[in-house]
Design a protein around this motif. Structure first.
Motif, PDB file in Angstrom:
ATOM      1  N   ASN B 134       3.244  15.932   4.385  1.00 57.51           N
ATOM      2  CA  ASN B 134       3.252  15.308   5.715  1.00 57.51           C
ATOM      3  C   ASN B 134       4.226  14.123   5.715  1.00 57.51           C
ATOM      4  O   ASN B 134       4.066  13.193   4.921  1.00 57.51           O
ATOM      5  N   SER B 136       4.798  11.573   7.667  1.00 57.04           N
ATOM      6  CA  SER B 136       4.277  10.244   7.966  1.00 57.04           C
ATOM      7  C   SER B 136       3.490   9.698   6.766  1.00 57.04           C
ATOM      8  O   SER B 136       3.657   8.539   6.375  1.00 57.04           O
ATOM      9  N   ALA B 137       2.652  10.532   6.164  1.00 51.43           N
ATOM     10  CA  ALA B 137       1.901  10.092   4.978  1.00 51.43           C
ATOM     11  C   ALA B 137       2.868   9.753   3.851  1.00 51.43           C
ATOM     12  O   ALA B 137       2.677   8.782   3.107  1.00 51.43           O
ATOM     13  N   ARG B 138       3.904  10.566   3.716  1.00 52.00           N
ATOM     14  CA  ARG B 138       4.904  10.331   2.675  1.00 52.00           C
ATOM     15  C   ARG B 138       5.593   8.981   2.854  1.00 52.00           C
ATOM     16  O   ARG B 138       5.686   8.190   1.915  1.00 52.00           O
ATOM     17  N   GLN B 140       4.702   6.374   4.573  1.00 49.44           N
ATOM     18  CA  GLN B 140       3.799   5.226   4.426  1.00 49.44           C
ATOM     19  C   GLN B 140       3.466   4.967   2.959  1.00 49.44           C
ATOM     20  O   GLN B 140       3.318   3.824   2.536  1.00 49.44           O
ATOM     21  N   SER B 141       3.367   6.036   2.184  1.00 53.62           N
ATOM     22  CA  SER B 141       3.134   5.878   0.747  1.00 53.62           C
ATOM     23  C   SER B 141       4.300   5.139   0.101  1.00 53.62           C
ATOM     24  O   SER B 141       4.126   4.196  -0.673  1.00 53.62           O
ATOM     25  N   GLN B 144       4.516   1.445   1.341  1.00 54.65           N
ATOM     26  CA  GLN B 144       3.456   0.651   0.732  1.00 54.65           C
ATOM     27  C   GLN B 144       3.857   0.227  -0.681  1.00 54.65           C
ATOM     28  O   GLN B 144       3.619  -0.889  -1.106  1.00 54.65           O
TER      29      GLN B 144
ATOM     30  N   ILE C  69      -2.970  12.600   4.511  1.00 53.74           N
ATOM     31  CA  ILE C  69      -3.636  11.308   4.319  1.00 53.74           C
ATOM     32  C   ILE C  69      -2.686  10.333   3.626  1.00 53.74           C
ATOM     33  O   ILE C  69      -2.047  10.682   2.629  1.00 53.74           O
ATOM     34  N   VAL C  70      -2.588   9.117   4.170  1.00 54.27           N
ATOM     35  CA  VAL C  70      -1.793   8.068   3.528  1.00 54.27           C
ATOM     36  C   VAL C  70      -2.473   7.681   2.206  1.00 54.27           C
ATOM     37  O   VAL C  70      -3.696   7.554   2.157  1.00 54.27           O
ATOM     38  N   GLN C  71      -1.683   7.520   1.144  1.00 60.52           N
ATOM     39  CA  GLN C  71      -2.250   7.072  -0.125  1.00 60.52           C
ATOM     40  C   GLN C  71      -2.885   5.699   0.087  1.00 60.52           C
ATOM     41  O   GLN C  71      -2.197   4.741   0.419  1.00 60.52           O
ATOM     42  N   PRO C  72      -4.195   5.577  -0.113  1.00 58.44           N
ATOM     43  CA  PRO C  72      -4.804   4.254   0.018  1.00 58.44           C
ATOM     44  C   PRO C  72      -4.204   3.304  -1.020  1.00 58.44           C
ATOM     45  O   PRO C  72      -3.711   3.742  -2.060  1.00 58.44           O
TER      46      PRO C  72
END
Lengths: 190, 190, 190
Positions: B134, B136-138, B140-141, B144, C69-72
């Motif tokens: 995904n 967006s998930a990528r 944001q990871s 972060q 899912i975003v990596q927490p």
């Protein structure tokens, strides 16, 4: 540290803190030739440097927890700067002592030499690797790299001192140190 | 950088800062195919990416201290992100240049390719490794992971600019750059 | 997570956060025997520990981005603490799953065992390596090492919860999860 004069114990620790901050934050290139056992303080001085060469059949490590002493925060900075994090944390928690071969393999030292003279030559070669580097650019690069650690140390050095002083004044710790020293004496007498 | 127009030099550095922040903080997957020598700026761009593949017989490194330039803070971020800390600090302080083989061995590049085409194919394969992820998930990871560096950069970019501007305007540095360029010219003439 | 009761989903995440903080910040020595597949939560628990031993032919990794899912942030802390940074970031971004051999090679696990019993024995040996270490000095050393992560987590846990809740309530994500589960069902039916 066993049955110490309180003011002298406090001064000892402040001096150790100052030595660490001066060596870790030195603007000069630093290298350590390790020609003897280097537990605790010896390892701390060596890992404050930028390069380490060690003679065979000696040992090195931060073994403070063995004696009940909390690893000071600057021990953590040194190990994180030198070892992979996984090894750094585990070695600190275990108070682990490595022999020369093990230390080389994990990167706690950079090289091995067969004599003090060879070790000093290798250190001089490392220092010499900066001969063609602008000294001001070099020292700013180093201090930038270590700035976060040095800043955190300044914030926490008071707390670190109180941790040590309260340890040194605890009857339980004094008793344990006594047993440890007595065993050392028995070993030496054999 | 030699006898520069002052405003132009300032603009050069701001542009370099912006390029770094955009590339290091890009939400897209990034990969570098290195098919030429990559000192200083070239190495900076490559190590801002998530993956690097390099052709044989070229060189790469952050050699700013060689020219008297302080390693900008973003050079430090890139090297800490790519190399073990011990190697990162030492390479930055030494302004060290690695050949392709050395770069592969220490992890400064991830792979070697024998032609530009093969390098581009490998980069495309790396980018393709996110096909089923995904986006967006990528992103944001990734962001972060790089957030602390990007935040510290924003806090210090003004200071970093002034360091460069004051360097570029120093008569001593201009003299040293002159000698360096003259030597380059002599080398080229041979 | 598929079509969840909203309050229950929120509670699930808070519980996961609490479990992580308790395990990662435990003052006791921690070790994980991995005798099954360990994607996502399993990998999170294992990498919160100080030591990992894994049985052959299983898989491990933080594959959250696969599901959108975003990596927490605590996933990031665990991987940075265990892997080299270059590998940590890439594995998190790719949501990469490793088999036992690969996990051993990169250091994601410390050892391999051929049975659950052998794995538990190795874990007990690791815990036993602290037998002669002062427990208070040990736990303070560990918590000092993990303090920055735990502090940043406390600052960001609210934001982390909202990220998850907003993800779980997004129609697009629910649709993708539905497709994912349907495919899992088809696979299982084969």
């Amino acid at each position: 540290m066993y049955k110490p004069d309180k003011e002298r114990a406090r001064l000892l620790w402040i001096t150790l803190q100052d030595v660490w901050a001066s060596l870790y934050g030195s603007k000069f290139p630093t290298a350590a030739a390790i020609n003897g056992h280097a537990p605790a303080g010896g390892c701390l001085l060596a890992t404050s440097c930028e390069y380490r060469v060690m003679l065979p059949k000696f040992s090195i490590g931060l073994n403070e927890p063995m004696l009940g002493i909390v690893q000071p925060i600057f021990c953590m900075f040194n190990f994180v700067n030198v070892l992979p994090r996984r090894l750094a944390e585990r070695s600190l928690n275990q108070g682990k002592i490595f022999n020369t071969e093990e230390a080389l393999q994990i990167g706690l030292v950079d090289d091995v030499a067969n004599s003090k003279e060879e070790a000093l030559t290798k250190c001089a070669e490392f220092i010499g690797s900066f001969d063609k580097i602008n000294p001001s650019a070099r020292s700013q690069s180093k201090l930038q790299f270590r700035a976060a650690d040095l800043q955190q140390f300044e914030k926490e050095r008071g707390k670190d001192l109180e941790t040590f002083v309260s340890f040194i004044n605890s009857p339980k710790m004094q008793e344990e140190l006594g047993v440890y020293l007595e065993n050392l004496g028995k070993k030496a007498a054999k």
